[in-house]
Structure formats: C-alpha cells, structure tokens
Design a protein around this motif. Structure first.
Motif, PDB file in Angstrom:
ATOM      1  N   SER A  52      15.757   3.500 -74.177  1.00  0.00           N
ATOM      2  CA  SER A  52      15.144   4.588 -74.944  1.00  0.00           C
ATOM      3  C   SER A  52      14.760   4.182 -76.353  1.00  0.00           C
ATOM      4  N   ALA A  53      15.456   3.202 -76.931  1.00  0.00           N
ATOM      5  CA  ALA A  53      15.205   2.842 -78.331  1.00  0.00           C
ATOM      6  C   ALA A  53      14.579   1.471 -78.493  1.00  0.00           C
ATOM      7  N   VAL A  54      13.907   0.973 -77.462  1.00  0.00           N
ATOM      8  CA  VAL A  54      13.288  -0.347 -77.565  1.00  0.00           C
ATOM      9  C   VAL A  54      11.941  -0.242 -78.274  1.00  0.00           C
ATOM     10  N   ASP A  55      11.355  -1.389 -78.574  1.00  0.00           N
ATOM     11  CA  ASP A  55      10.060  -1.435 -79.249  1.00  0.00           C
ATOM     12  C   ASP A  55       8.952  -1.307 -78.208  1.00  0.00           C
ATOM     13  N   TRP A  56       8.476  -0.073 -78.027  1.00  0.00           N
ATOM     14  CA  TRP A  56       7.471   0.175 -76.991  1.00  0.00           C
ATOM     15  C   TRP A  56       6.084  -0.341 -77.356  1.00  0.00           C
ATOM     16  N   SER A  57       5.929  -0.896 -78.565  1.00  0.00           N
ATOM     17  CA  SER A  57       4.652  -1.534 -78.900  1.00  0.00           C
ATOM     18  C   SER A  57       4.584  -2.953 -78.350  1.00  0.00           C
ATOM     19  N   THR A  58       5.669  -3.448 -77.762  1.00  0.00           N
ATOM     20  CA  THR A  58       5.695  -4.782 -77.155  1.00  0.00           C
ATOM     21  C   THR A  58       4.661  -4.877 -76.036  1.00  0.00           C
ATOM     22  N   ARG A  59       3.942  -5.988 -76.002  1.00  0.00           N
ATOM     23  CA  ARG A  59       2.995  -6.226 -74.929  1.00  0.00           C
ATOM     24  C   ARG A  59       3.138  -7.665 -74.444  1.00  0.00           C
ATOM     25  N   PRO A  60       3.192  -7.924 -73.124  1.00  0.00           N
ATOM     26  CA  PRO A  60       3.238  -6.906 -72.074  1.00  0.00           C
ATOM     27  C   PRO A  60       4.613  -6.242 -72.022  1.00  0.00           C
ATOM     28  N   LEU A  61       4.650  -5.020 -71.525  1.00  0.00           N
ATOM     29  CA  LEU A  61       5.904  -4.305 -71.398  1.00  0.00           C
ATOM     30  C   LEU A  61       6.717  -4.895 -70.249  1.00  0.00           C
ATOM     31  N   PRO A  62       7.988  -5.214 -70.484  1.00  0.00           N
ATOM     32  CA  PRO A  62       8.808  -5.793 -69.416  1.00  0.00           C
ATOM     33  C   PRO A  62       8.984  -4.823 -68.244  1.00  0.00           C
ATOM     34  N   GLU A  63       9.146  -5.369 -67.057  1.00  0.00           N
ATOM     35  CA  GLU A  63       9.276  -4.542 -65.855  1.00  0.00           C
ATOM     36  C   GLU A  63      10.446  -3.559 -65.928  1.00  0.00           C
ATOM     37  N   PRO A  64      11.631  -3.956 -66.444  1.00  0.00           N
ATOM     38  CA  PRO A  64      12.722  -2.961 -66.521  1.00  0.00           C
ATOM     39  C   PRO A  64      12.369  -1.765 -67.399  1.00  0.00           C
ATOM     40  N   TRP A  65      11.585  -1.996 -68.448  1.00  0.00           N
ATOM     41  CA  TRP A  65      11.164  -0.887 -69.300  1.00  0.00           C
ATOM     42  C   TRP A  65      10.223   0.040 -68.535  1.00  0.00           C
ATOM     43  N   LEU A  66       9.308  -0.556 -67.770  1.00  0.00           N
ATOM     44  CA  LEU A  66       8.355   0.257 -67.007  1.00  0.00           C
ATOM     45  C   LEU A  66       9.076   1.066 -65.931  1.00  0.00           C
ATOM     46  N   ARG A  67      10.092   0.476 -65.331  1.00  0.00           N
ATOM     47  CA  ARG A  67      10.884   1.217 -64.333  1.00  0.00           C
ATOM     48  C   ARG A  67      11.563   2.419 -64.994  1.00  0.00           C
ATOM     49  N   TYR A  68      12.166   2.172 -66.145  1.00  0.00           N
ATOM     50  CA  TYR A  68      12.804   3.248 -66.906  1.00  0.00           C
ATOM     51  C   TYR A  68      11.788   4.346 -67.237  1.00  0.00           C
ATOM     52  N   ALA A  69      10.595   3.948 -67.690  1.00  0.00           N
ATOM     53  CA  ALA A  69       9.578   4.923 -68.084  1.00  0.00           C
ATOM     54  C   ALA A  69       9.133   5.765 -66.900  1.00  0.00           C
ATOM     55  N   ALA A  70       8.941   5.121 -65.743  1.00  0.00           N
ATOM     56  CA  ALA A  70       8.517   5.862 -64.557  1.00  0.00           C
ATOM     57  C   ALA A  70       9.605   6.834 -64.099  1.00  0.00           C
ATOM     58  N   LEU A  71      10.864   6.421 -64.193  1.00  0.00           N
ATOM     59  CA  LEU A  71      11.957   7.287 -63.763  1.00  0.00           C
ATOM     60  C   LEU A  71      12.128   8.495 -64.678  1.00  0.00           C
ATOM     61  N   ASP A  72      11.656   8.393 -65.919  1.00  0.00           N
ATOM     62  CA  ASP A  72      11.778   9.527 -66.834  1.00  0.00           C
ATOM     63  C   ASP A  72      10.967  10.738 -66.368  1.00  0.00           C
ATOM     64  N   VAL A  73       9.916  10.528 -65.582  1.00  0.00           N
ATOM     65  CA  VAL A  73       9.143  11.664 -65.067  1.00  0.00           C
ATOM     66  C   VAL A  73       9.368  11.879 -63.577  1.00  0.00           C
TER      67      VAL A  73
END
Length: 432
Positions: A176-197
């Motif tokens: 939740s508190a990572v740097d979301w401006s990072t590119r490319p976004l790591p896969e674990p972050w994307l999994r977390y983001a998808a699970l939020d919805v």
C-alpha cells in the motif's frame, strides 16, 4: 479455480442477522472461521493499459459491462510531489479487471464518459476522487464501502478488515505504501492492485443489505450523494503553518523563517517532482527557525543539516533564513491564523461561559445518541457543526430554526432529523 478464487458471494456473510461482528467473533457468538487468503485475481493479473489502442479496448469493454464499477487509484505519496494517480484499477461484471497507467494514458475522460450513469464503488472515496478528477474521471453516483462500514458500526473499516469481517477473505496489504511511480510496476504490486477491486462489488452488496437491515441505507445514500456533488476544496491558506513541530515556533521572526524555508522547499520539490519531505524535513525547518543561524557554518551544526548535505544546498537554506531575518516587522507573519469560525473550545469558558455550557451539553447528547445508533460521533454530525451552532445559536432555538442552522452548515437531512431535538435542549441553556 481454487477456493481462494471463488466469488465471495457464495460464502455466508458474517453480518447476516447480527450486525457488524466484533473482531474474531461471528454474528452467532461463535469464533469466526479463519479468513481464506485471496492470492490471485479471478482472471489472473491483467496487462497494464498504457497506450491509446489498449485504452480504447478497455473503454469498449467497460461500456458494455453491467452493474456498478469498482474503482481504485494508487498514488506515490511520500515519493512524488502532489497526489496524482499512477495506477487506476477498475472491475465490472462482463468486463473483468483493468489496470490503467495514467502516465501512458493521462486523459481518461473518455473512460469516465463511458461509465456515465453507472454507480462507482470506492473505498474511502474522498482520498481517491481528487486524483481521479485530475485525469477526467468523476462519478455522478457512488457507493463508499469505508463510509458504509462506519455507518453500519464496524469497529475497523480499512479495506482489508472489511473484506475479512464481511466476506471472510484476507487481502495481502503489503504494497500500500510503495512508490507507485515506479516503472515498470513489479508483478506482485500489480497483483495487489488487481485484488483491491476484486471483491469491492461483493462488499458493496453485503454492506447495502446490512445498512438496509439497520434502517440506515437512506442515510448512506445521502452521504454518498454529498461526496459525489461536493466541489473541490479551496486551496489551503498559509499551508506552511501546518509544518510538523510548528507549535514550538513562538516568535514572528522565527515564523518568517519557517515560511521562507517551506516556500523554497515546496518550489524545489515541485520542480524535481519529489515529496517535499525528501528535499528537507519539517524537523530541520523548525530547528533552523528556532536557532536563526547567522551563517552556513552555524546552519550545518543543526539537526537535519550536516556534512552530507552539499554546500550549494546549505547556501540556499541559509539564504532563506537570511531573507526572513531581513524582513521589516510589518511583513512578518502574525501568530496563529485568523479564525473563520468559533474560537477553540478551551477558550469558551472565559469568553462565553453560557456557550461553553451549551457545547458541553450538546457534546454529551451527541455522544450518547451516536452510541445508541452504533456509529461514530463525527459521522452522526461533525464536531465543527456542533461548535458553530453552539457558539452562534438561533435567537429562538426551535426544531425549525436549529434544523435550518444545521442545514446551513452542510448537515444532511438524516443528520438533522436525528440530532435536532437533542441540540434544541442544549441550546436552550441560558446560564452557565
């Protein structure tokens, strides 16, 4: 499909028939079963949408979807300047989940238009709406699952806690508190983001049933409408006064140092697109204000400044100190901020003992009523509204005049209906 991927709608809701559960206790008083870890989105991690063609396909899919749309946004608070969105997540029946990159697709107004007339589901909507509006997305109607949880009396209303207590699933919240401006976004972050919805629609449906059972659904609709129709807040006046540790700064010359250094820091942070705290800490600004260093050497000796800071940086901070020291007295900031409303409650007993008595009675009544209704006091009626009505009550406190006063301060009809009679009694106190 694994058990963790089954839709939460197939599980019995822990709130059914018994209201919000206490932590670890089901509605029937038995220990709650252990939550099922939700490890993967139902359709897997969707690709990140970062170009016009991919965005067009998402727009078509979500326009053809049915039912409400779950929406979330990730920012880079603490890393970047401002509160812009760096990822937008959406989920809708018939469309699945989409992860949209606002860096590659900075204008999402067409997506917002495709969802016109659709209810948006957000968790803590007031946090995400400003950054969504910046990229062209603004709901006409919404359902806020955090606010719904507050109104329903849940003891914990974070998304993870709500999904666990209502639906029986455990969300992983480590990113939740990572740097979301990072590119490319790591896969674990994307999994977390998808699970939020992933389960927001299920959570919305369960909370709607619970609010209806408690007789609070109309209250929630009024609150949601107020959020959706609220204009953007005006720019904060003298934002430098919110510097952490400002209470230590007493003298006007020292205040001027805080103002000069805060303004210089903000300008640098905006130019570099980094969080102001990464340029210079609030604690360092306050230390410089208190010490009023005469030169760079003295500044270097202060906490927050030191040999690791470059000479050029030290000189720019010392220049800000020197500008403040050179100001004529007439240009120094005044202590405190002009009050737009009543004075702080601690001063009421001296300034107006009768008003202090009114406020004490009103607070006690609101507290008791909120406990009876099983919701937080600040959701029943804002403390600021209570203070304003108690400080300047109607000449003749009647249910009609008090109701008008509450409405004038932004209270919703359901709030007015609940608190008016108690406030009328409090406002009729005429002796301390």
């Amino acid at each position: 499909m694994t058990d963790a991927q089954d839709t939460a709608a197939d599980r019995p809701l822990r709130t059914t028939g018994g209201g919000p559960p206490d932590d670890g206790v089901a509605a029937d008083g038995a220990p709650s079963p252990e939550p099922t870890p939700l490890l993967e989105p139902r359709e897997g991690i969707p690709p990140v949408v970062a170009d016009a063609d991919a965005l067009a396909r998402v727009i078509d899919a979500f326009a053809a979807g049915t039912g409400p749309v779950a929406v979330d946004a990730e920012r880079a608070s603490g890393y970047r300047y401002g509160q812009r969105a760096y990822l937008v997540q959406l989920r809708r029946e018939g469309a699945g989940t989409a992860l949209v990159d606002p860096v590659g697709c900075p204008d999402l107004s067409a997506l917002g238009e495709a969802l016109e007339g659709t209810e948006w589901i957000l968790h803590a909507a007031t946090q995400d709406l400003p950054c969504l509006r910046e990229i062209g997305m603004a709901p006409a109607q919404l359902f806020d699952t955090e606010l719904a949880g507050r109104l329903a009396g849940f003891p914990r209303v974070g998304l993870g806690a709500m999904v666990e207590s209502v639906l029986g699933y455990a969300l992983e919240k480590g990113h939740s508190a990572v740097d979301w401006s990072t590119r490319p976004l790591p896969e674990p972050w994307l999994r977390y983001a998808a699970l939020d919805v992933e389960l927001l629609v299920d959570l919305r449906d369960a909370l709607e049933k619970e609010l209806d059972r408690q007789g609070k659904l109309e209250w929630a609709h009024q609150e949601f409408d107020a959020i959706a129709s609220a204009p953007p807040p005006p720019p904060r006046k003298d934002p430098w006064r919110r510097t952490s540790g400002m209470h230590k700064v007493r003298r006007r010359r020292q205040m001027a140092v805080v103002r000069e250094m805060w303004t210089a820091r903000d300008r640098i942070a905006q130019r570099r697109d980094v969080s102001p705290g990464k340029v210079l800490s609030d604690a360092a600004i306050v230390e410089a204000a208190l010490a009023l260093p005469p030169d760079v050497q003295a500044l270097t000796a202060l906490p927050g400044f030191g040999p690791r800071m470059g000479r050029r940086q030290l000189e720019q901070w010392q220049a800000a100190v020197d500008r403040a020291k050179a100001l004529p007295d007439a240009q120094l900031p005044q202590p405190g901020q002009p009050l737009a409303g009543p004075p702080p409650p601690r001063a009421w007993a001296d300034k107006d003992p009768v008003a202090a008595a009114r406020l004490s009675a009103a607070r006690a009544s609101v507290s008791a009523l909120a406990e009876t209704l099983n919701l937080p006091q600040e959701n029943l009626i804002t403390p600021d509204t209570v203070r304003r009505v108690c400080w300047e009550p109607p000449d003749d406190p009647t249910p009609e005049t008090v109701g008008e006063a509450l409405a004038g301060h932004g209270a919703r009809p359901w709030q007015i209906e609940q608190v008016t009679l108690d406030l009328v009694k409090a406002l009729r106190i005429t002796t301390a």
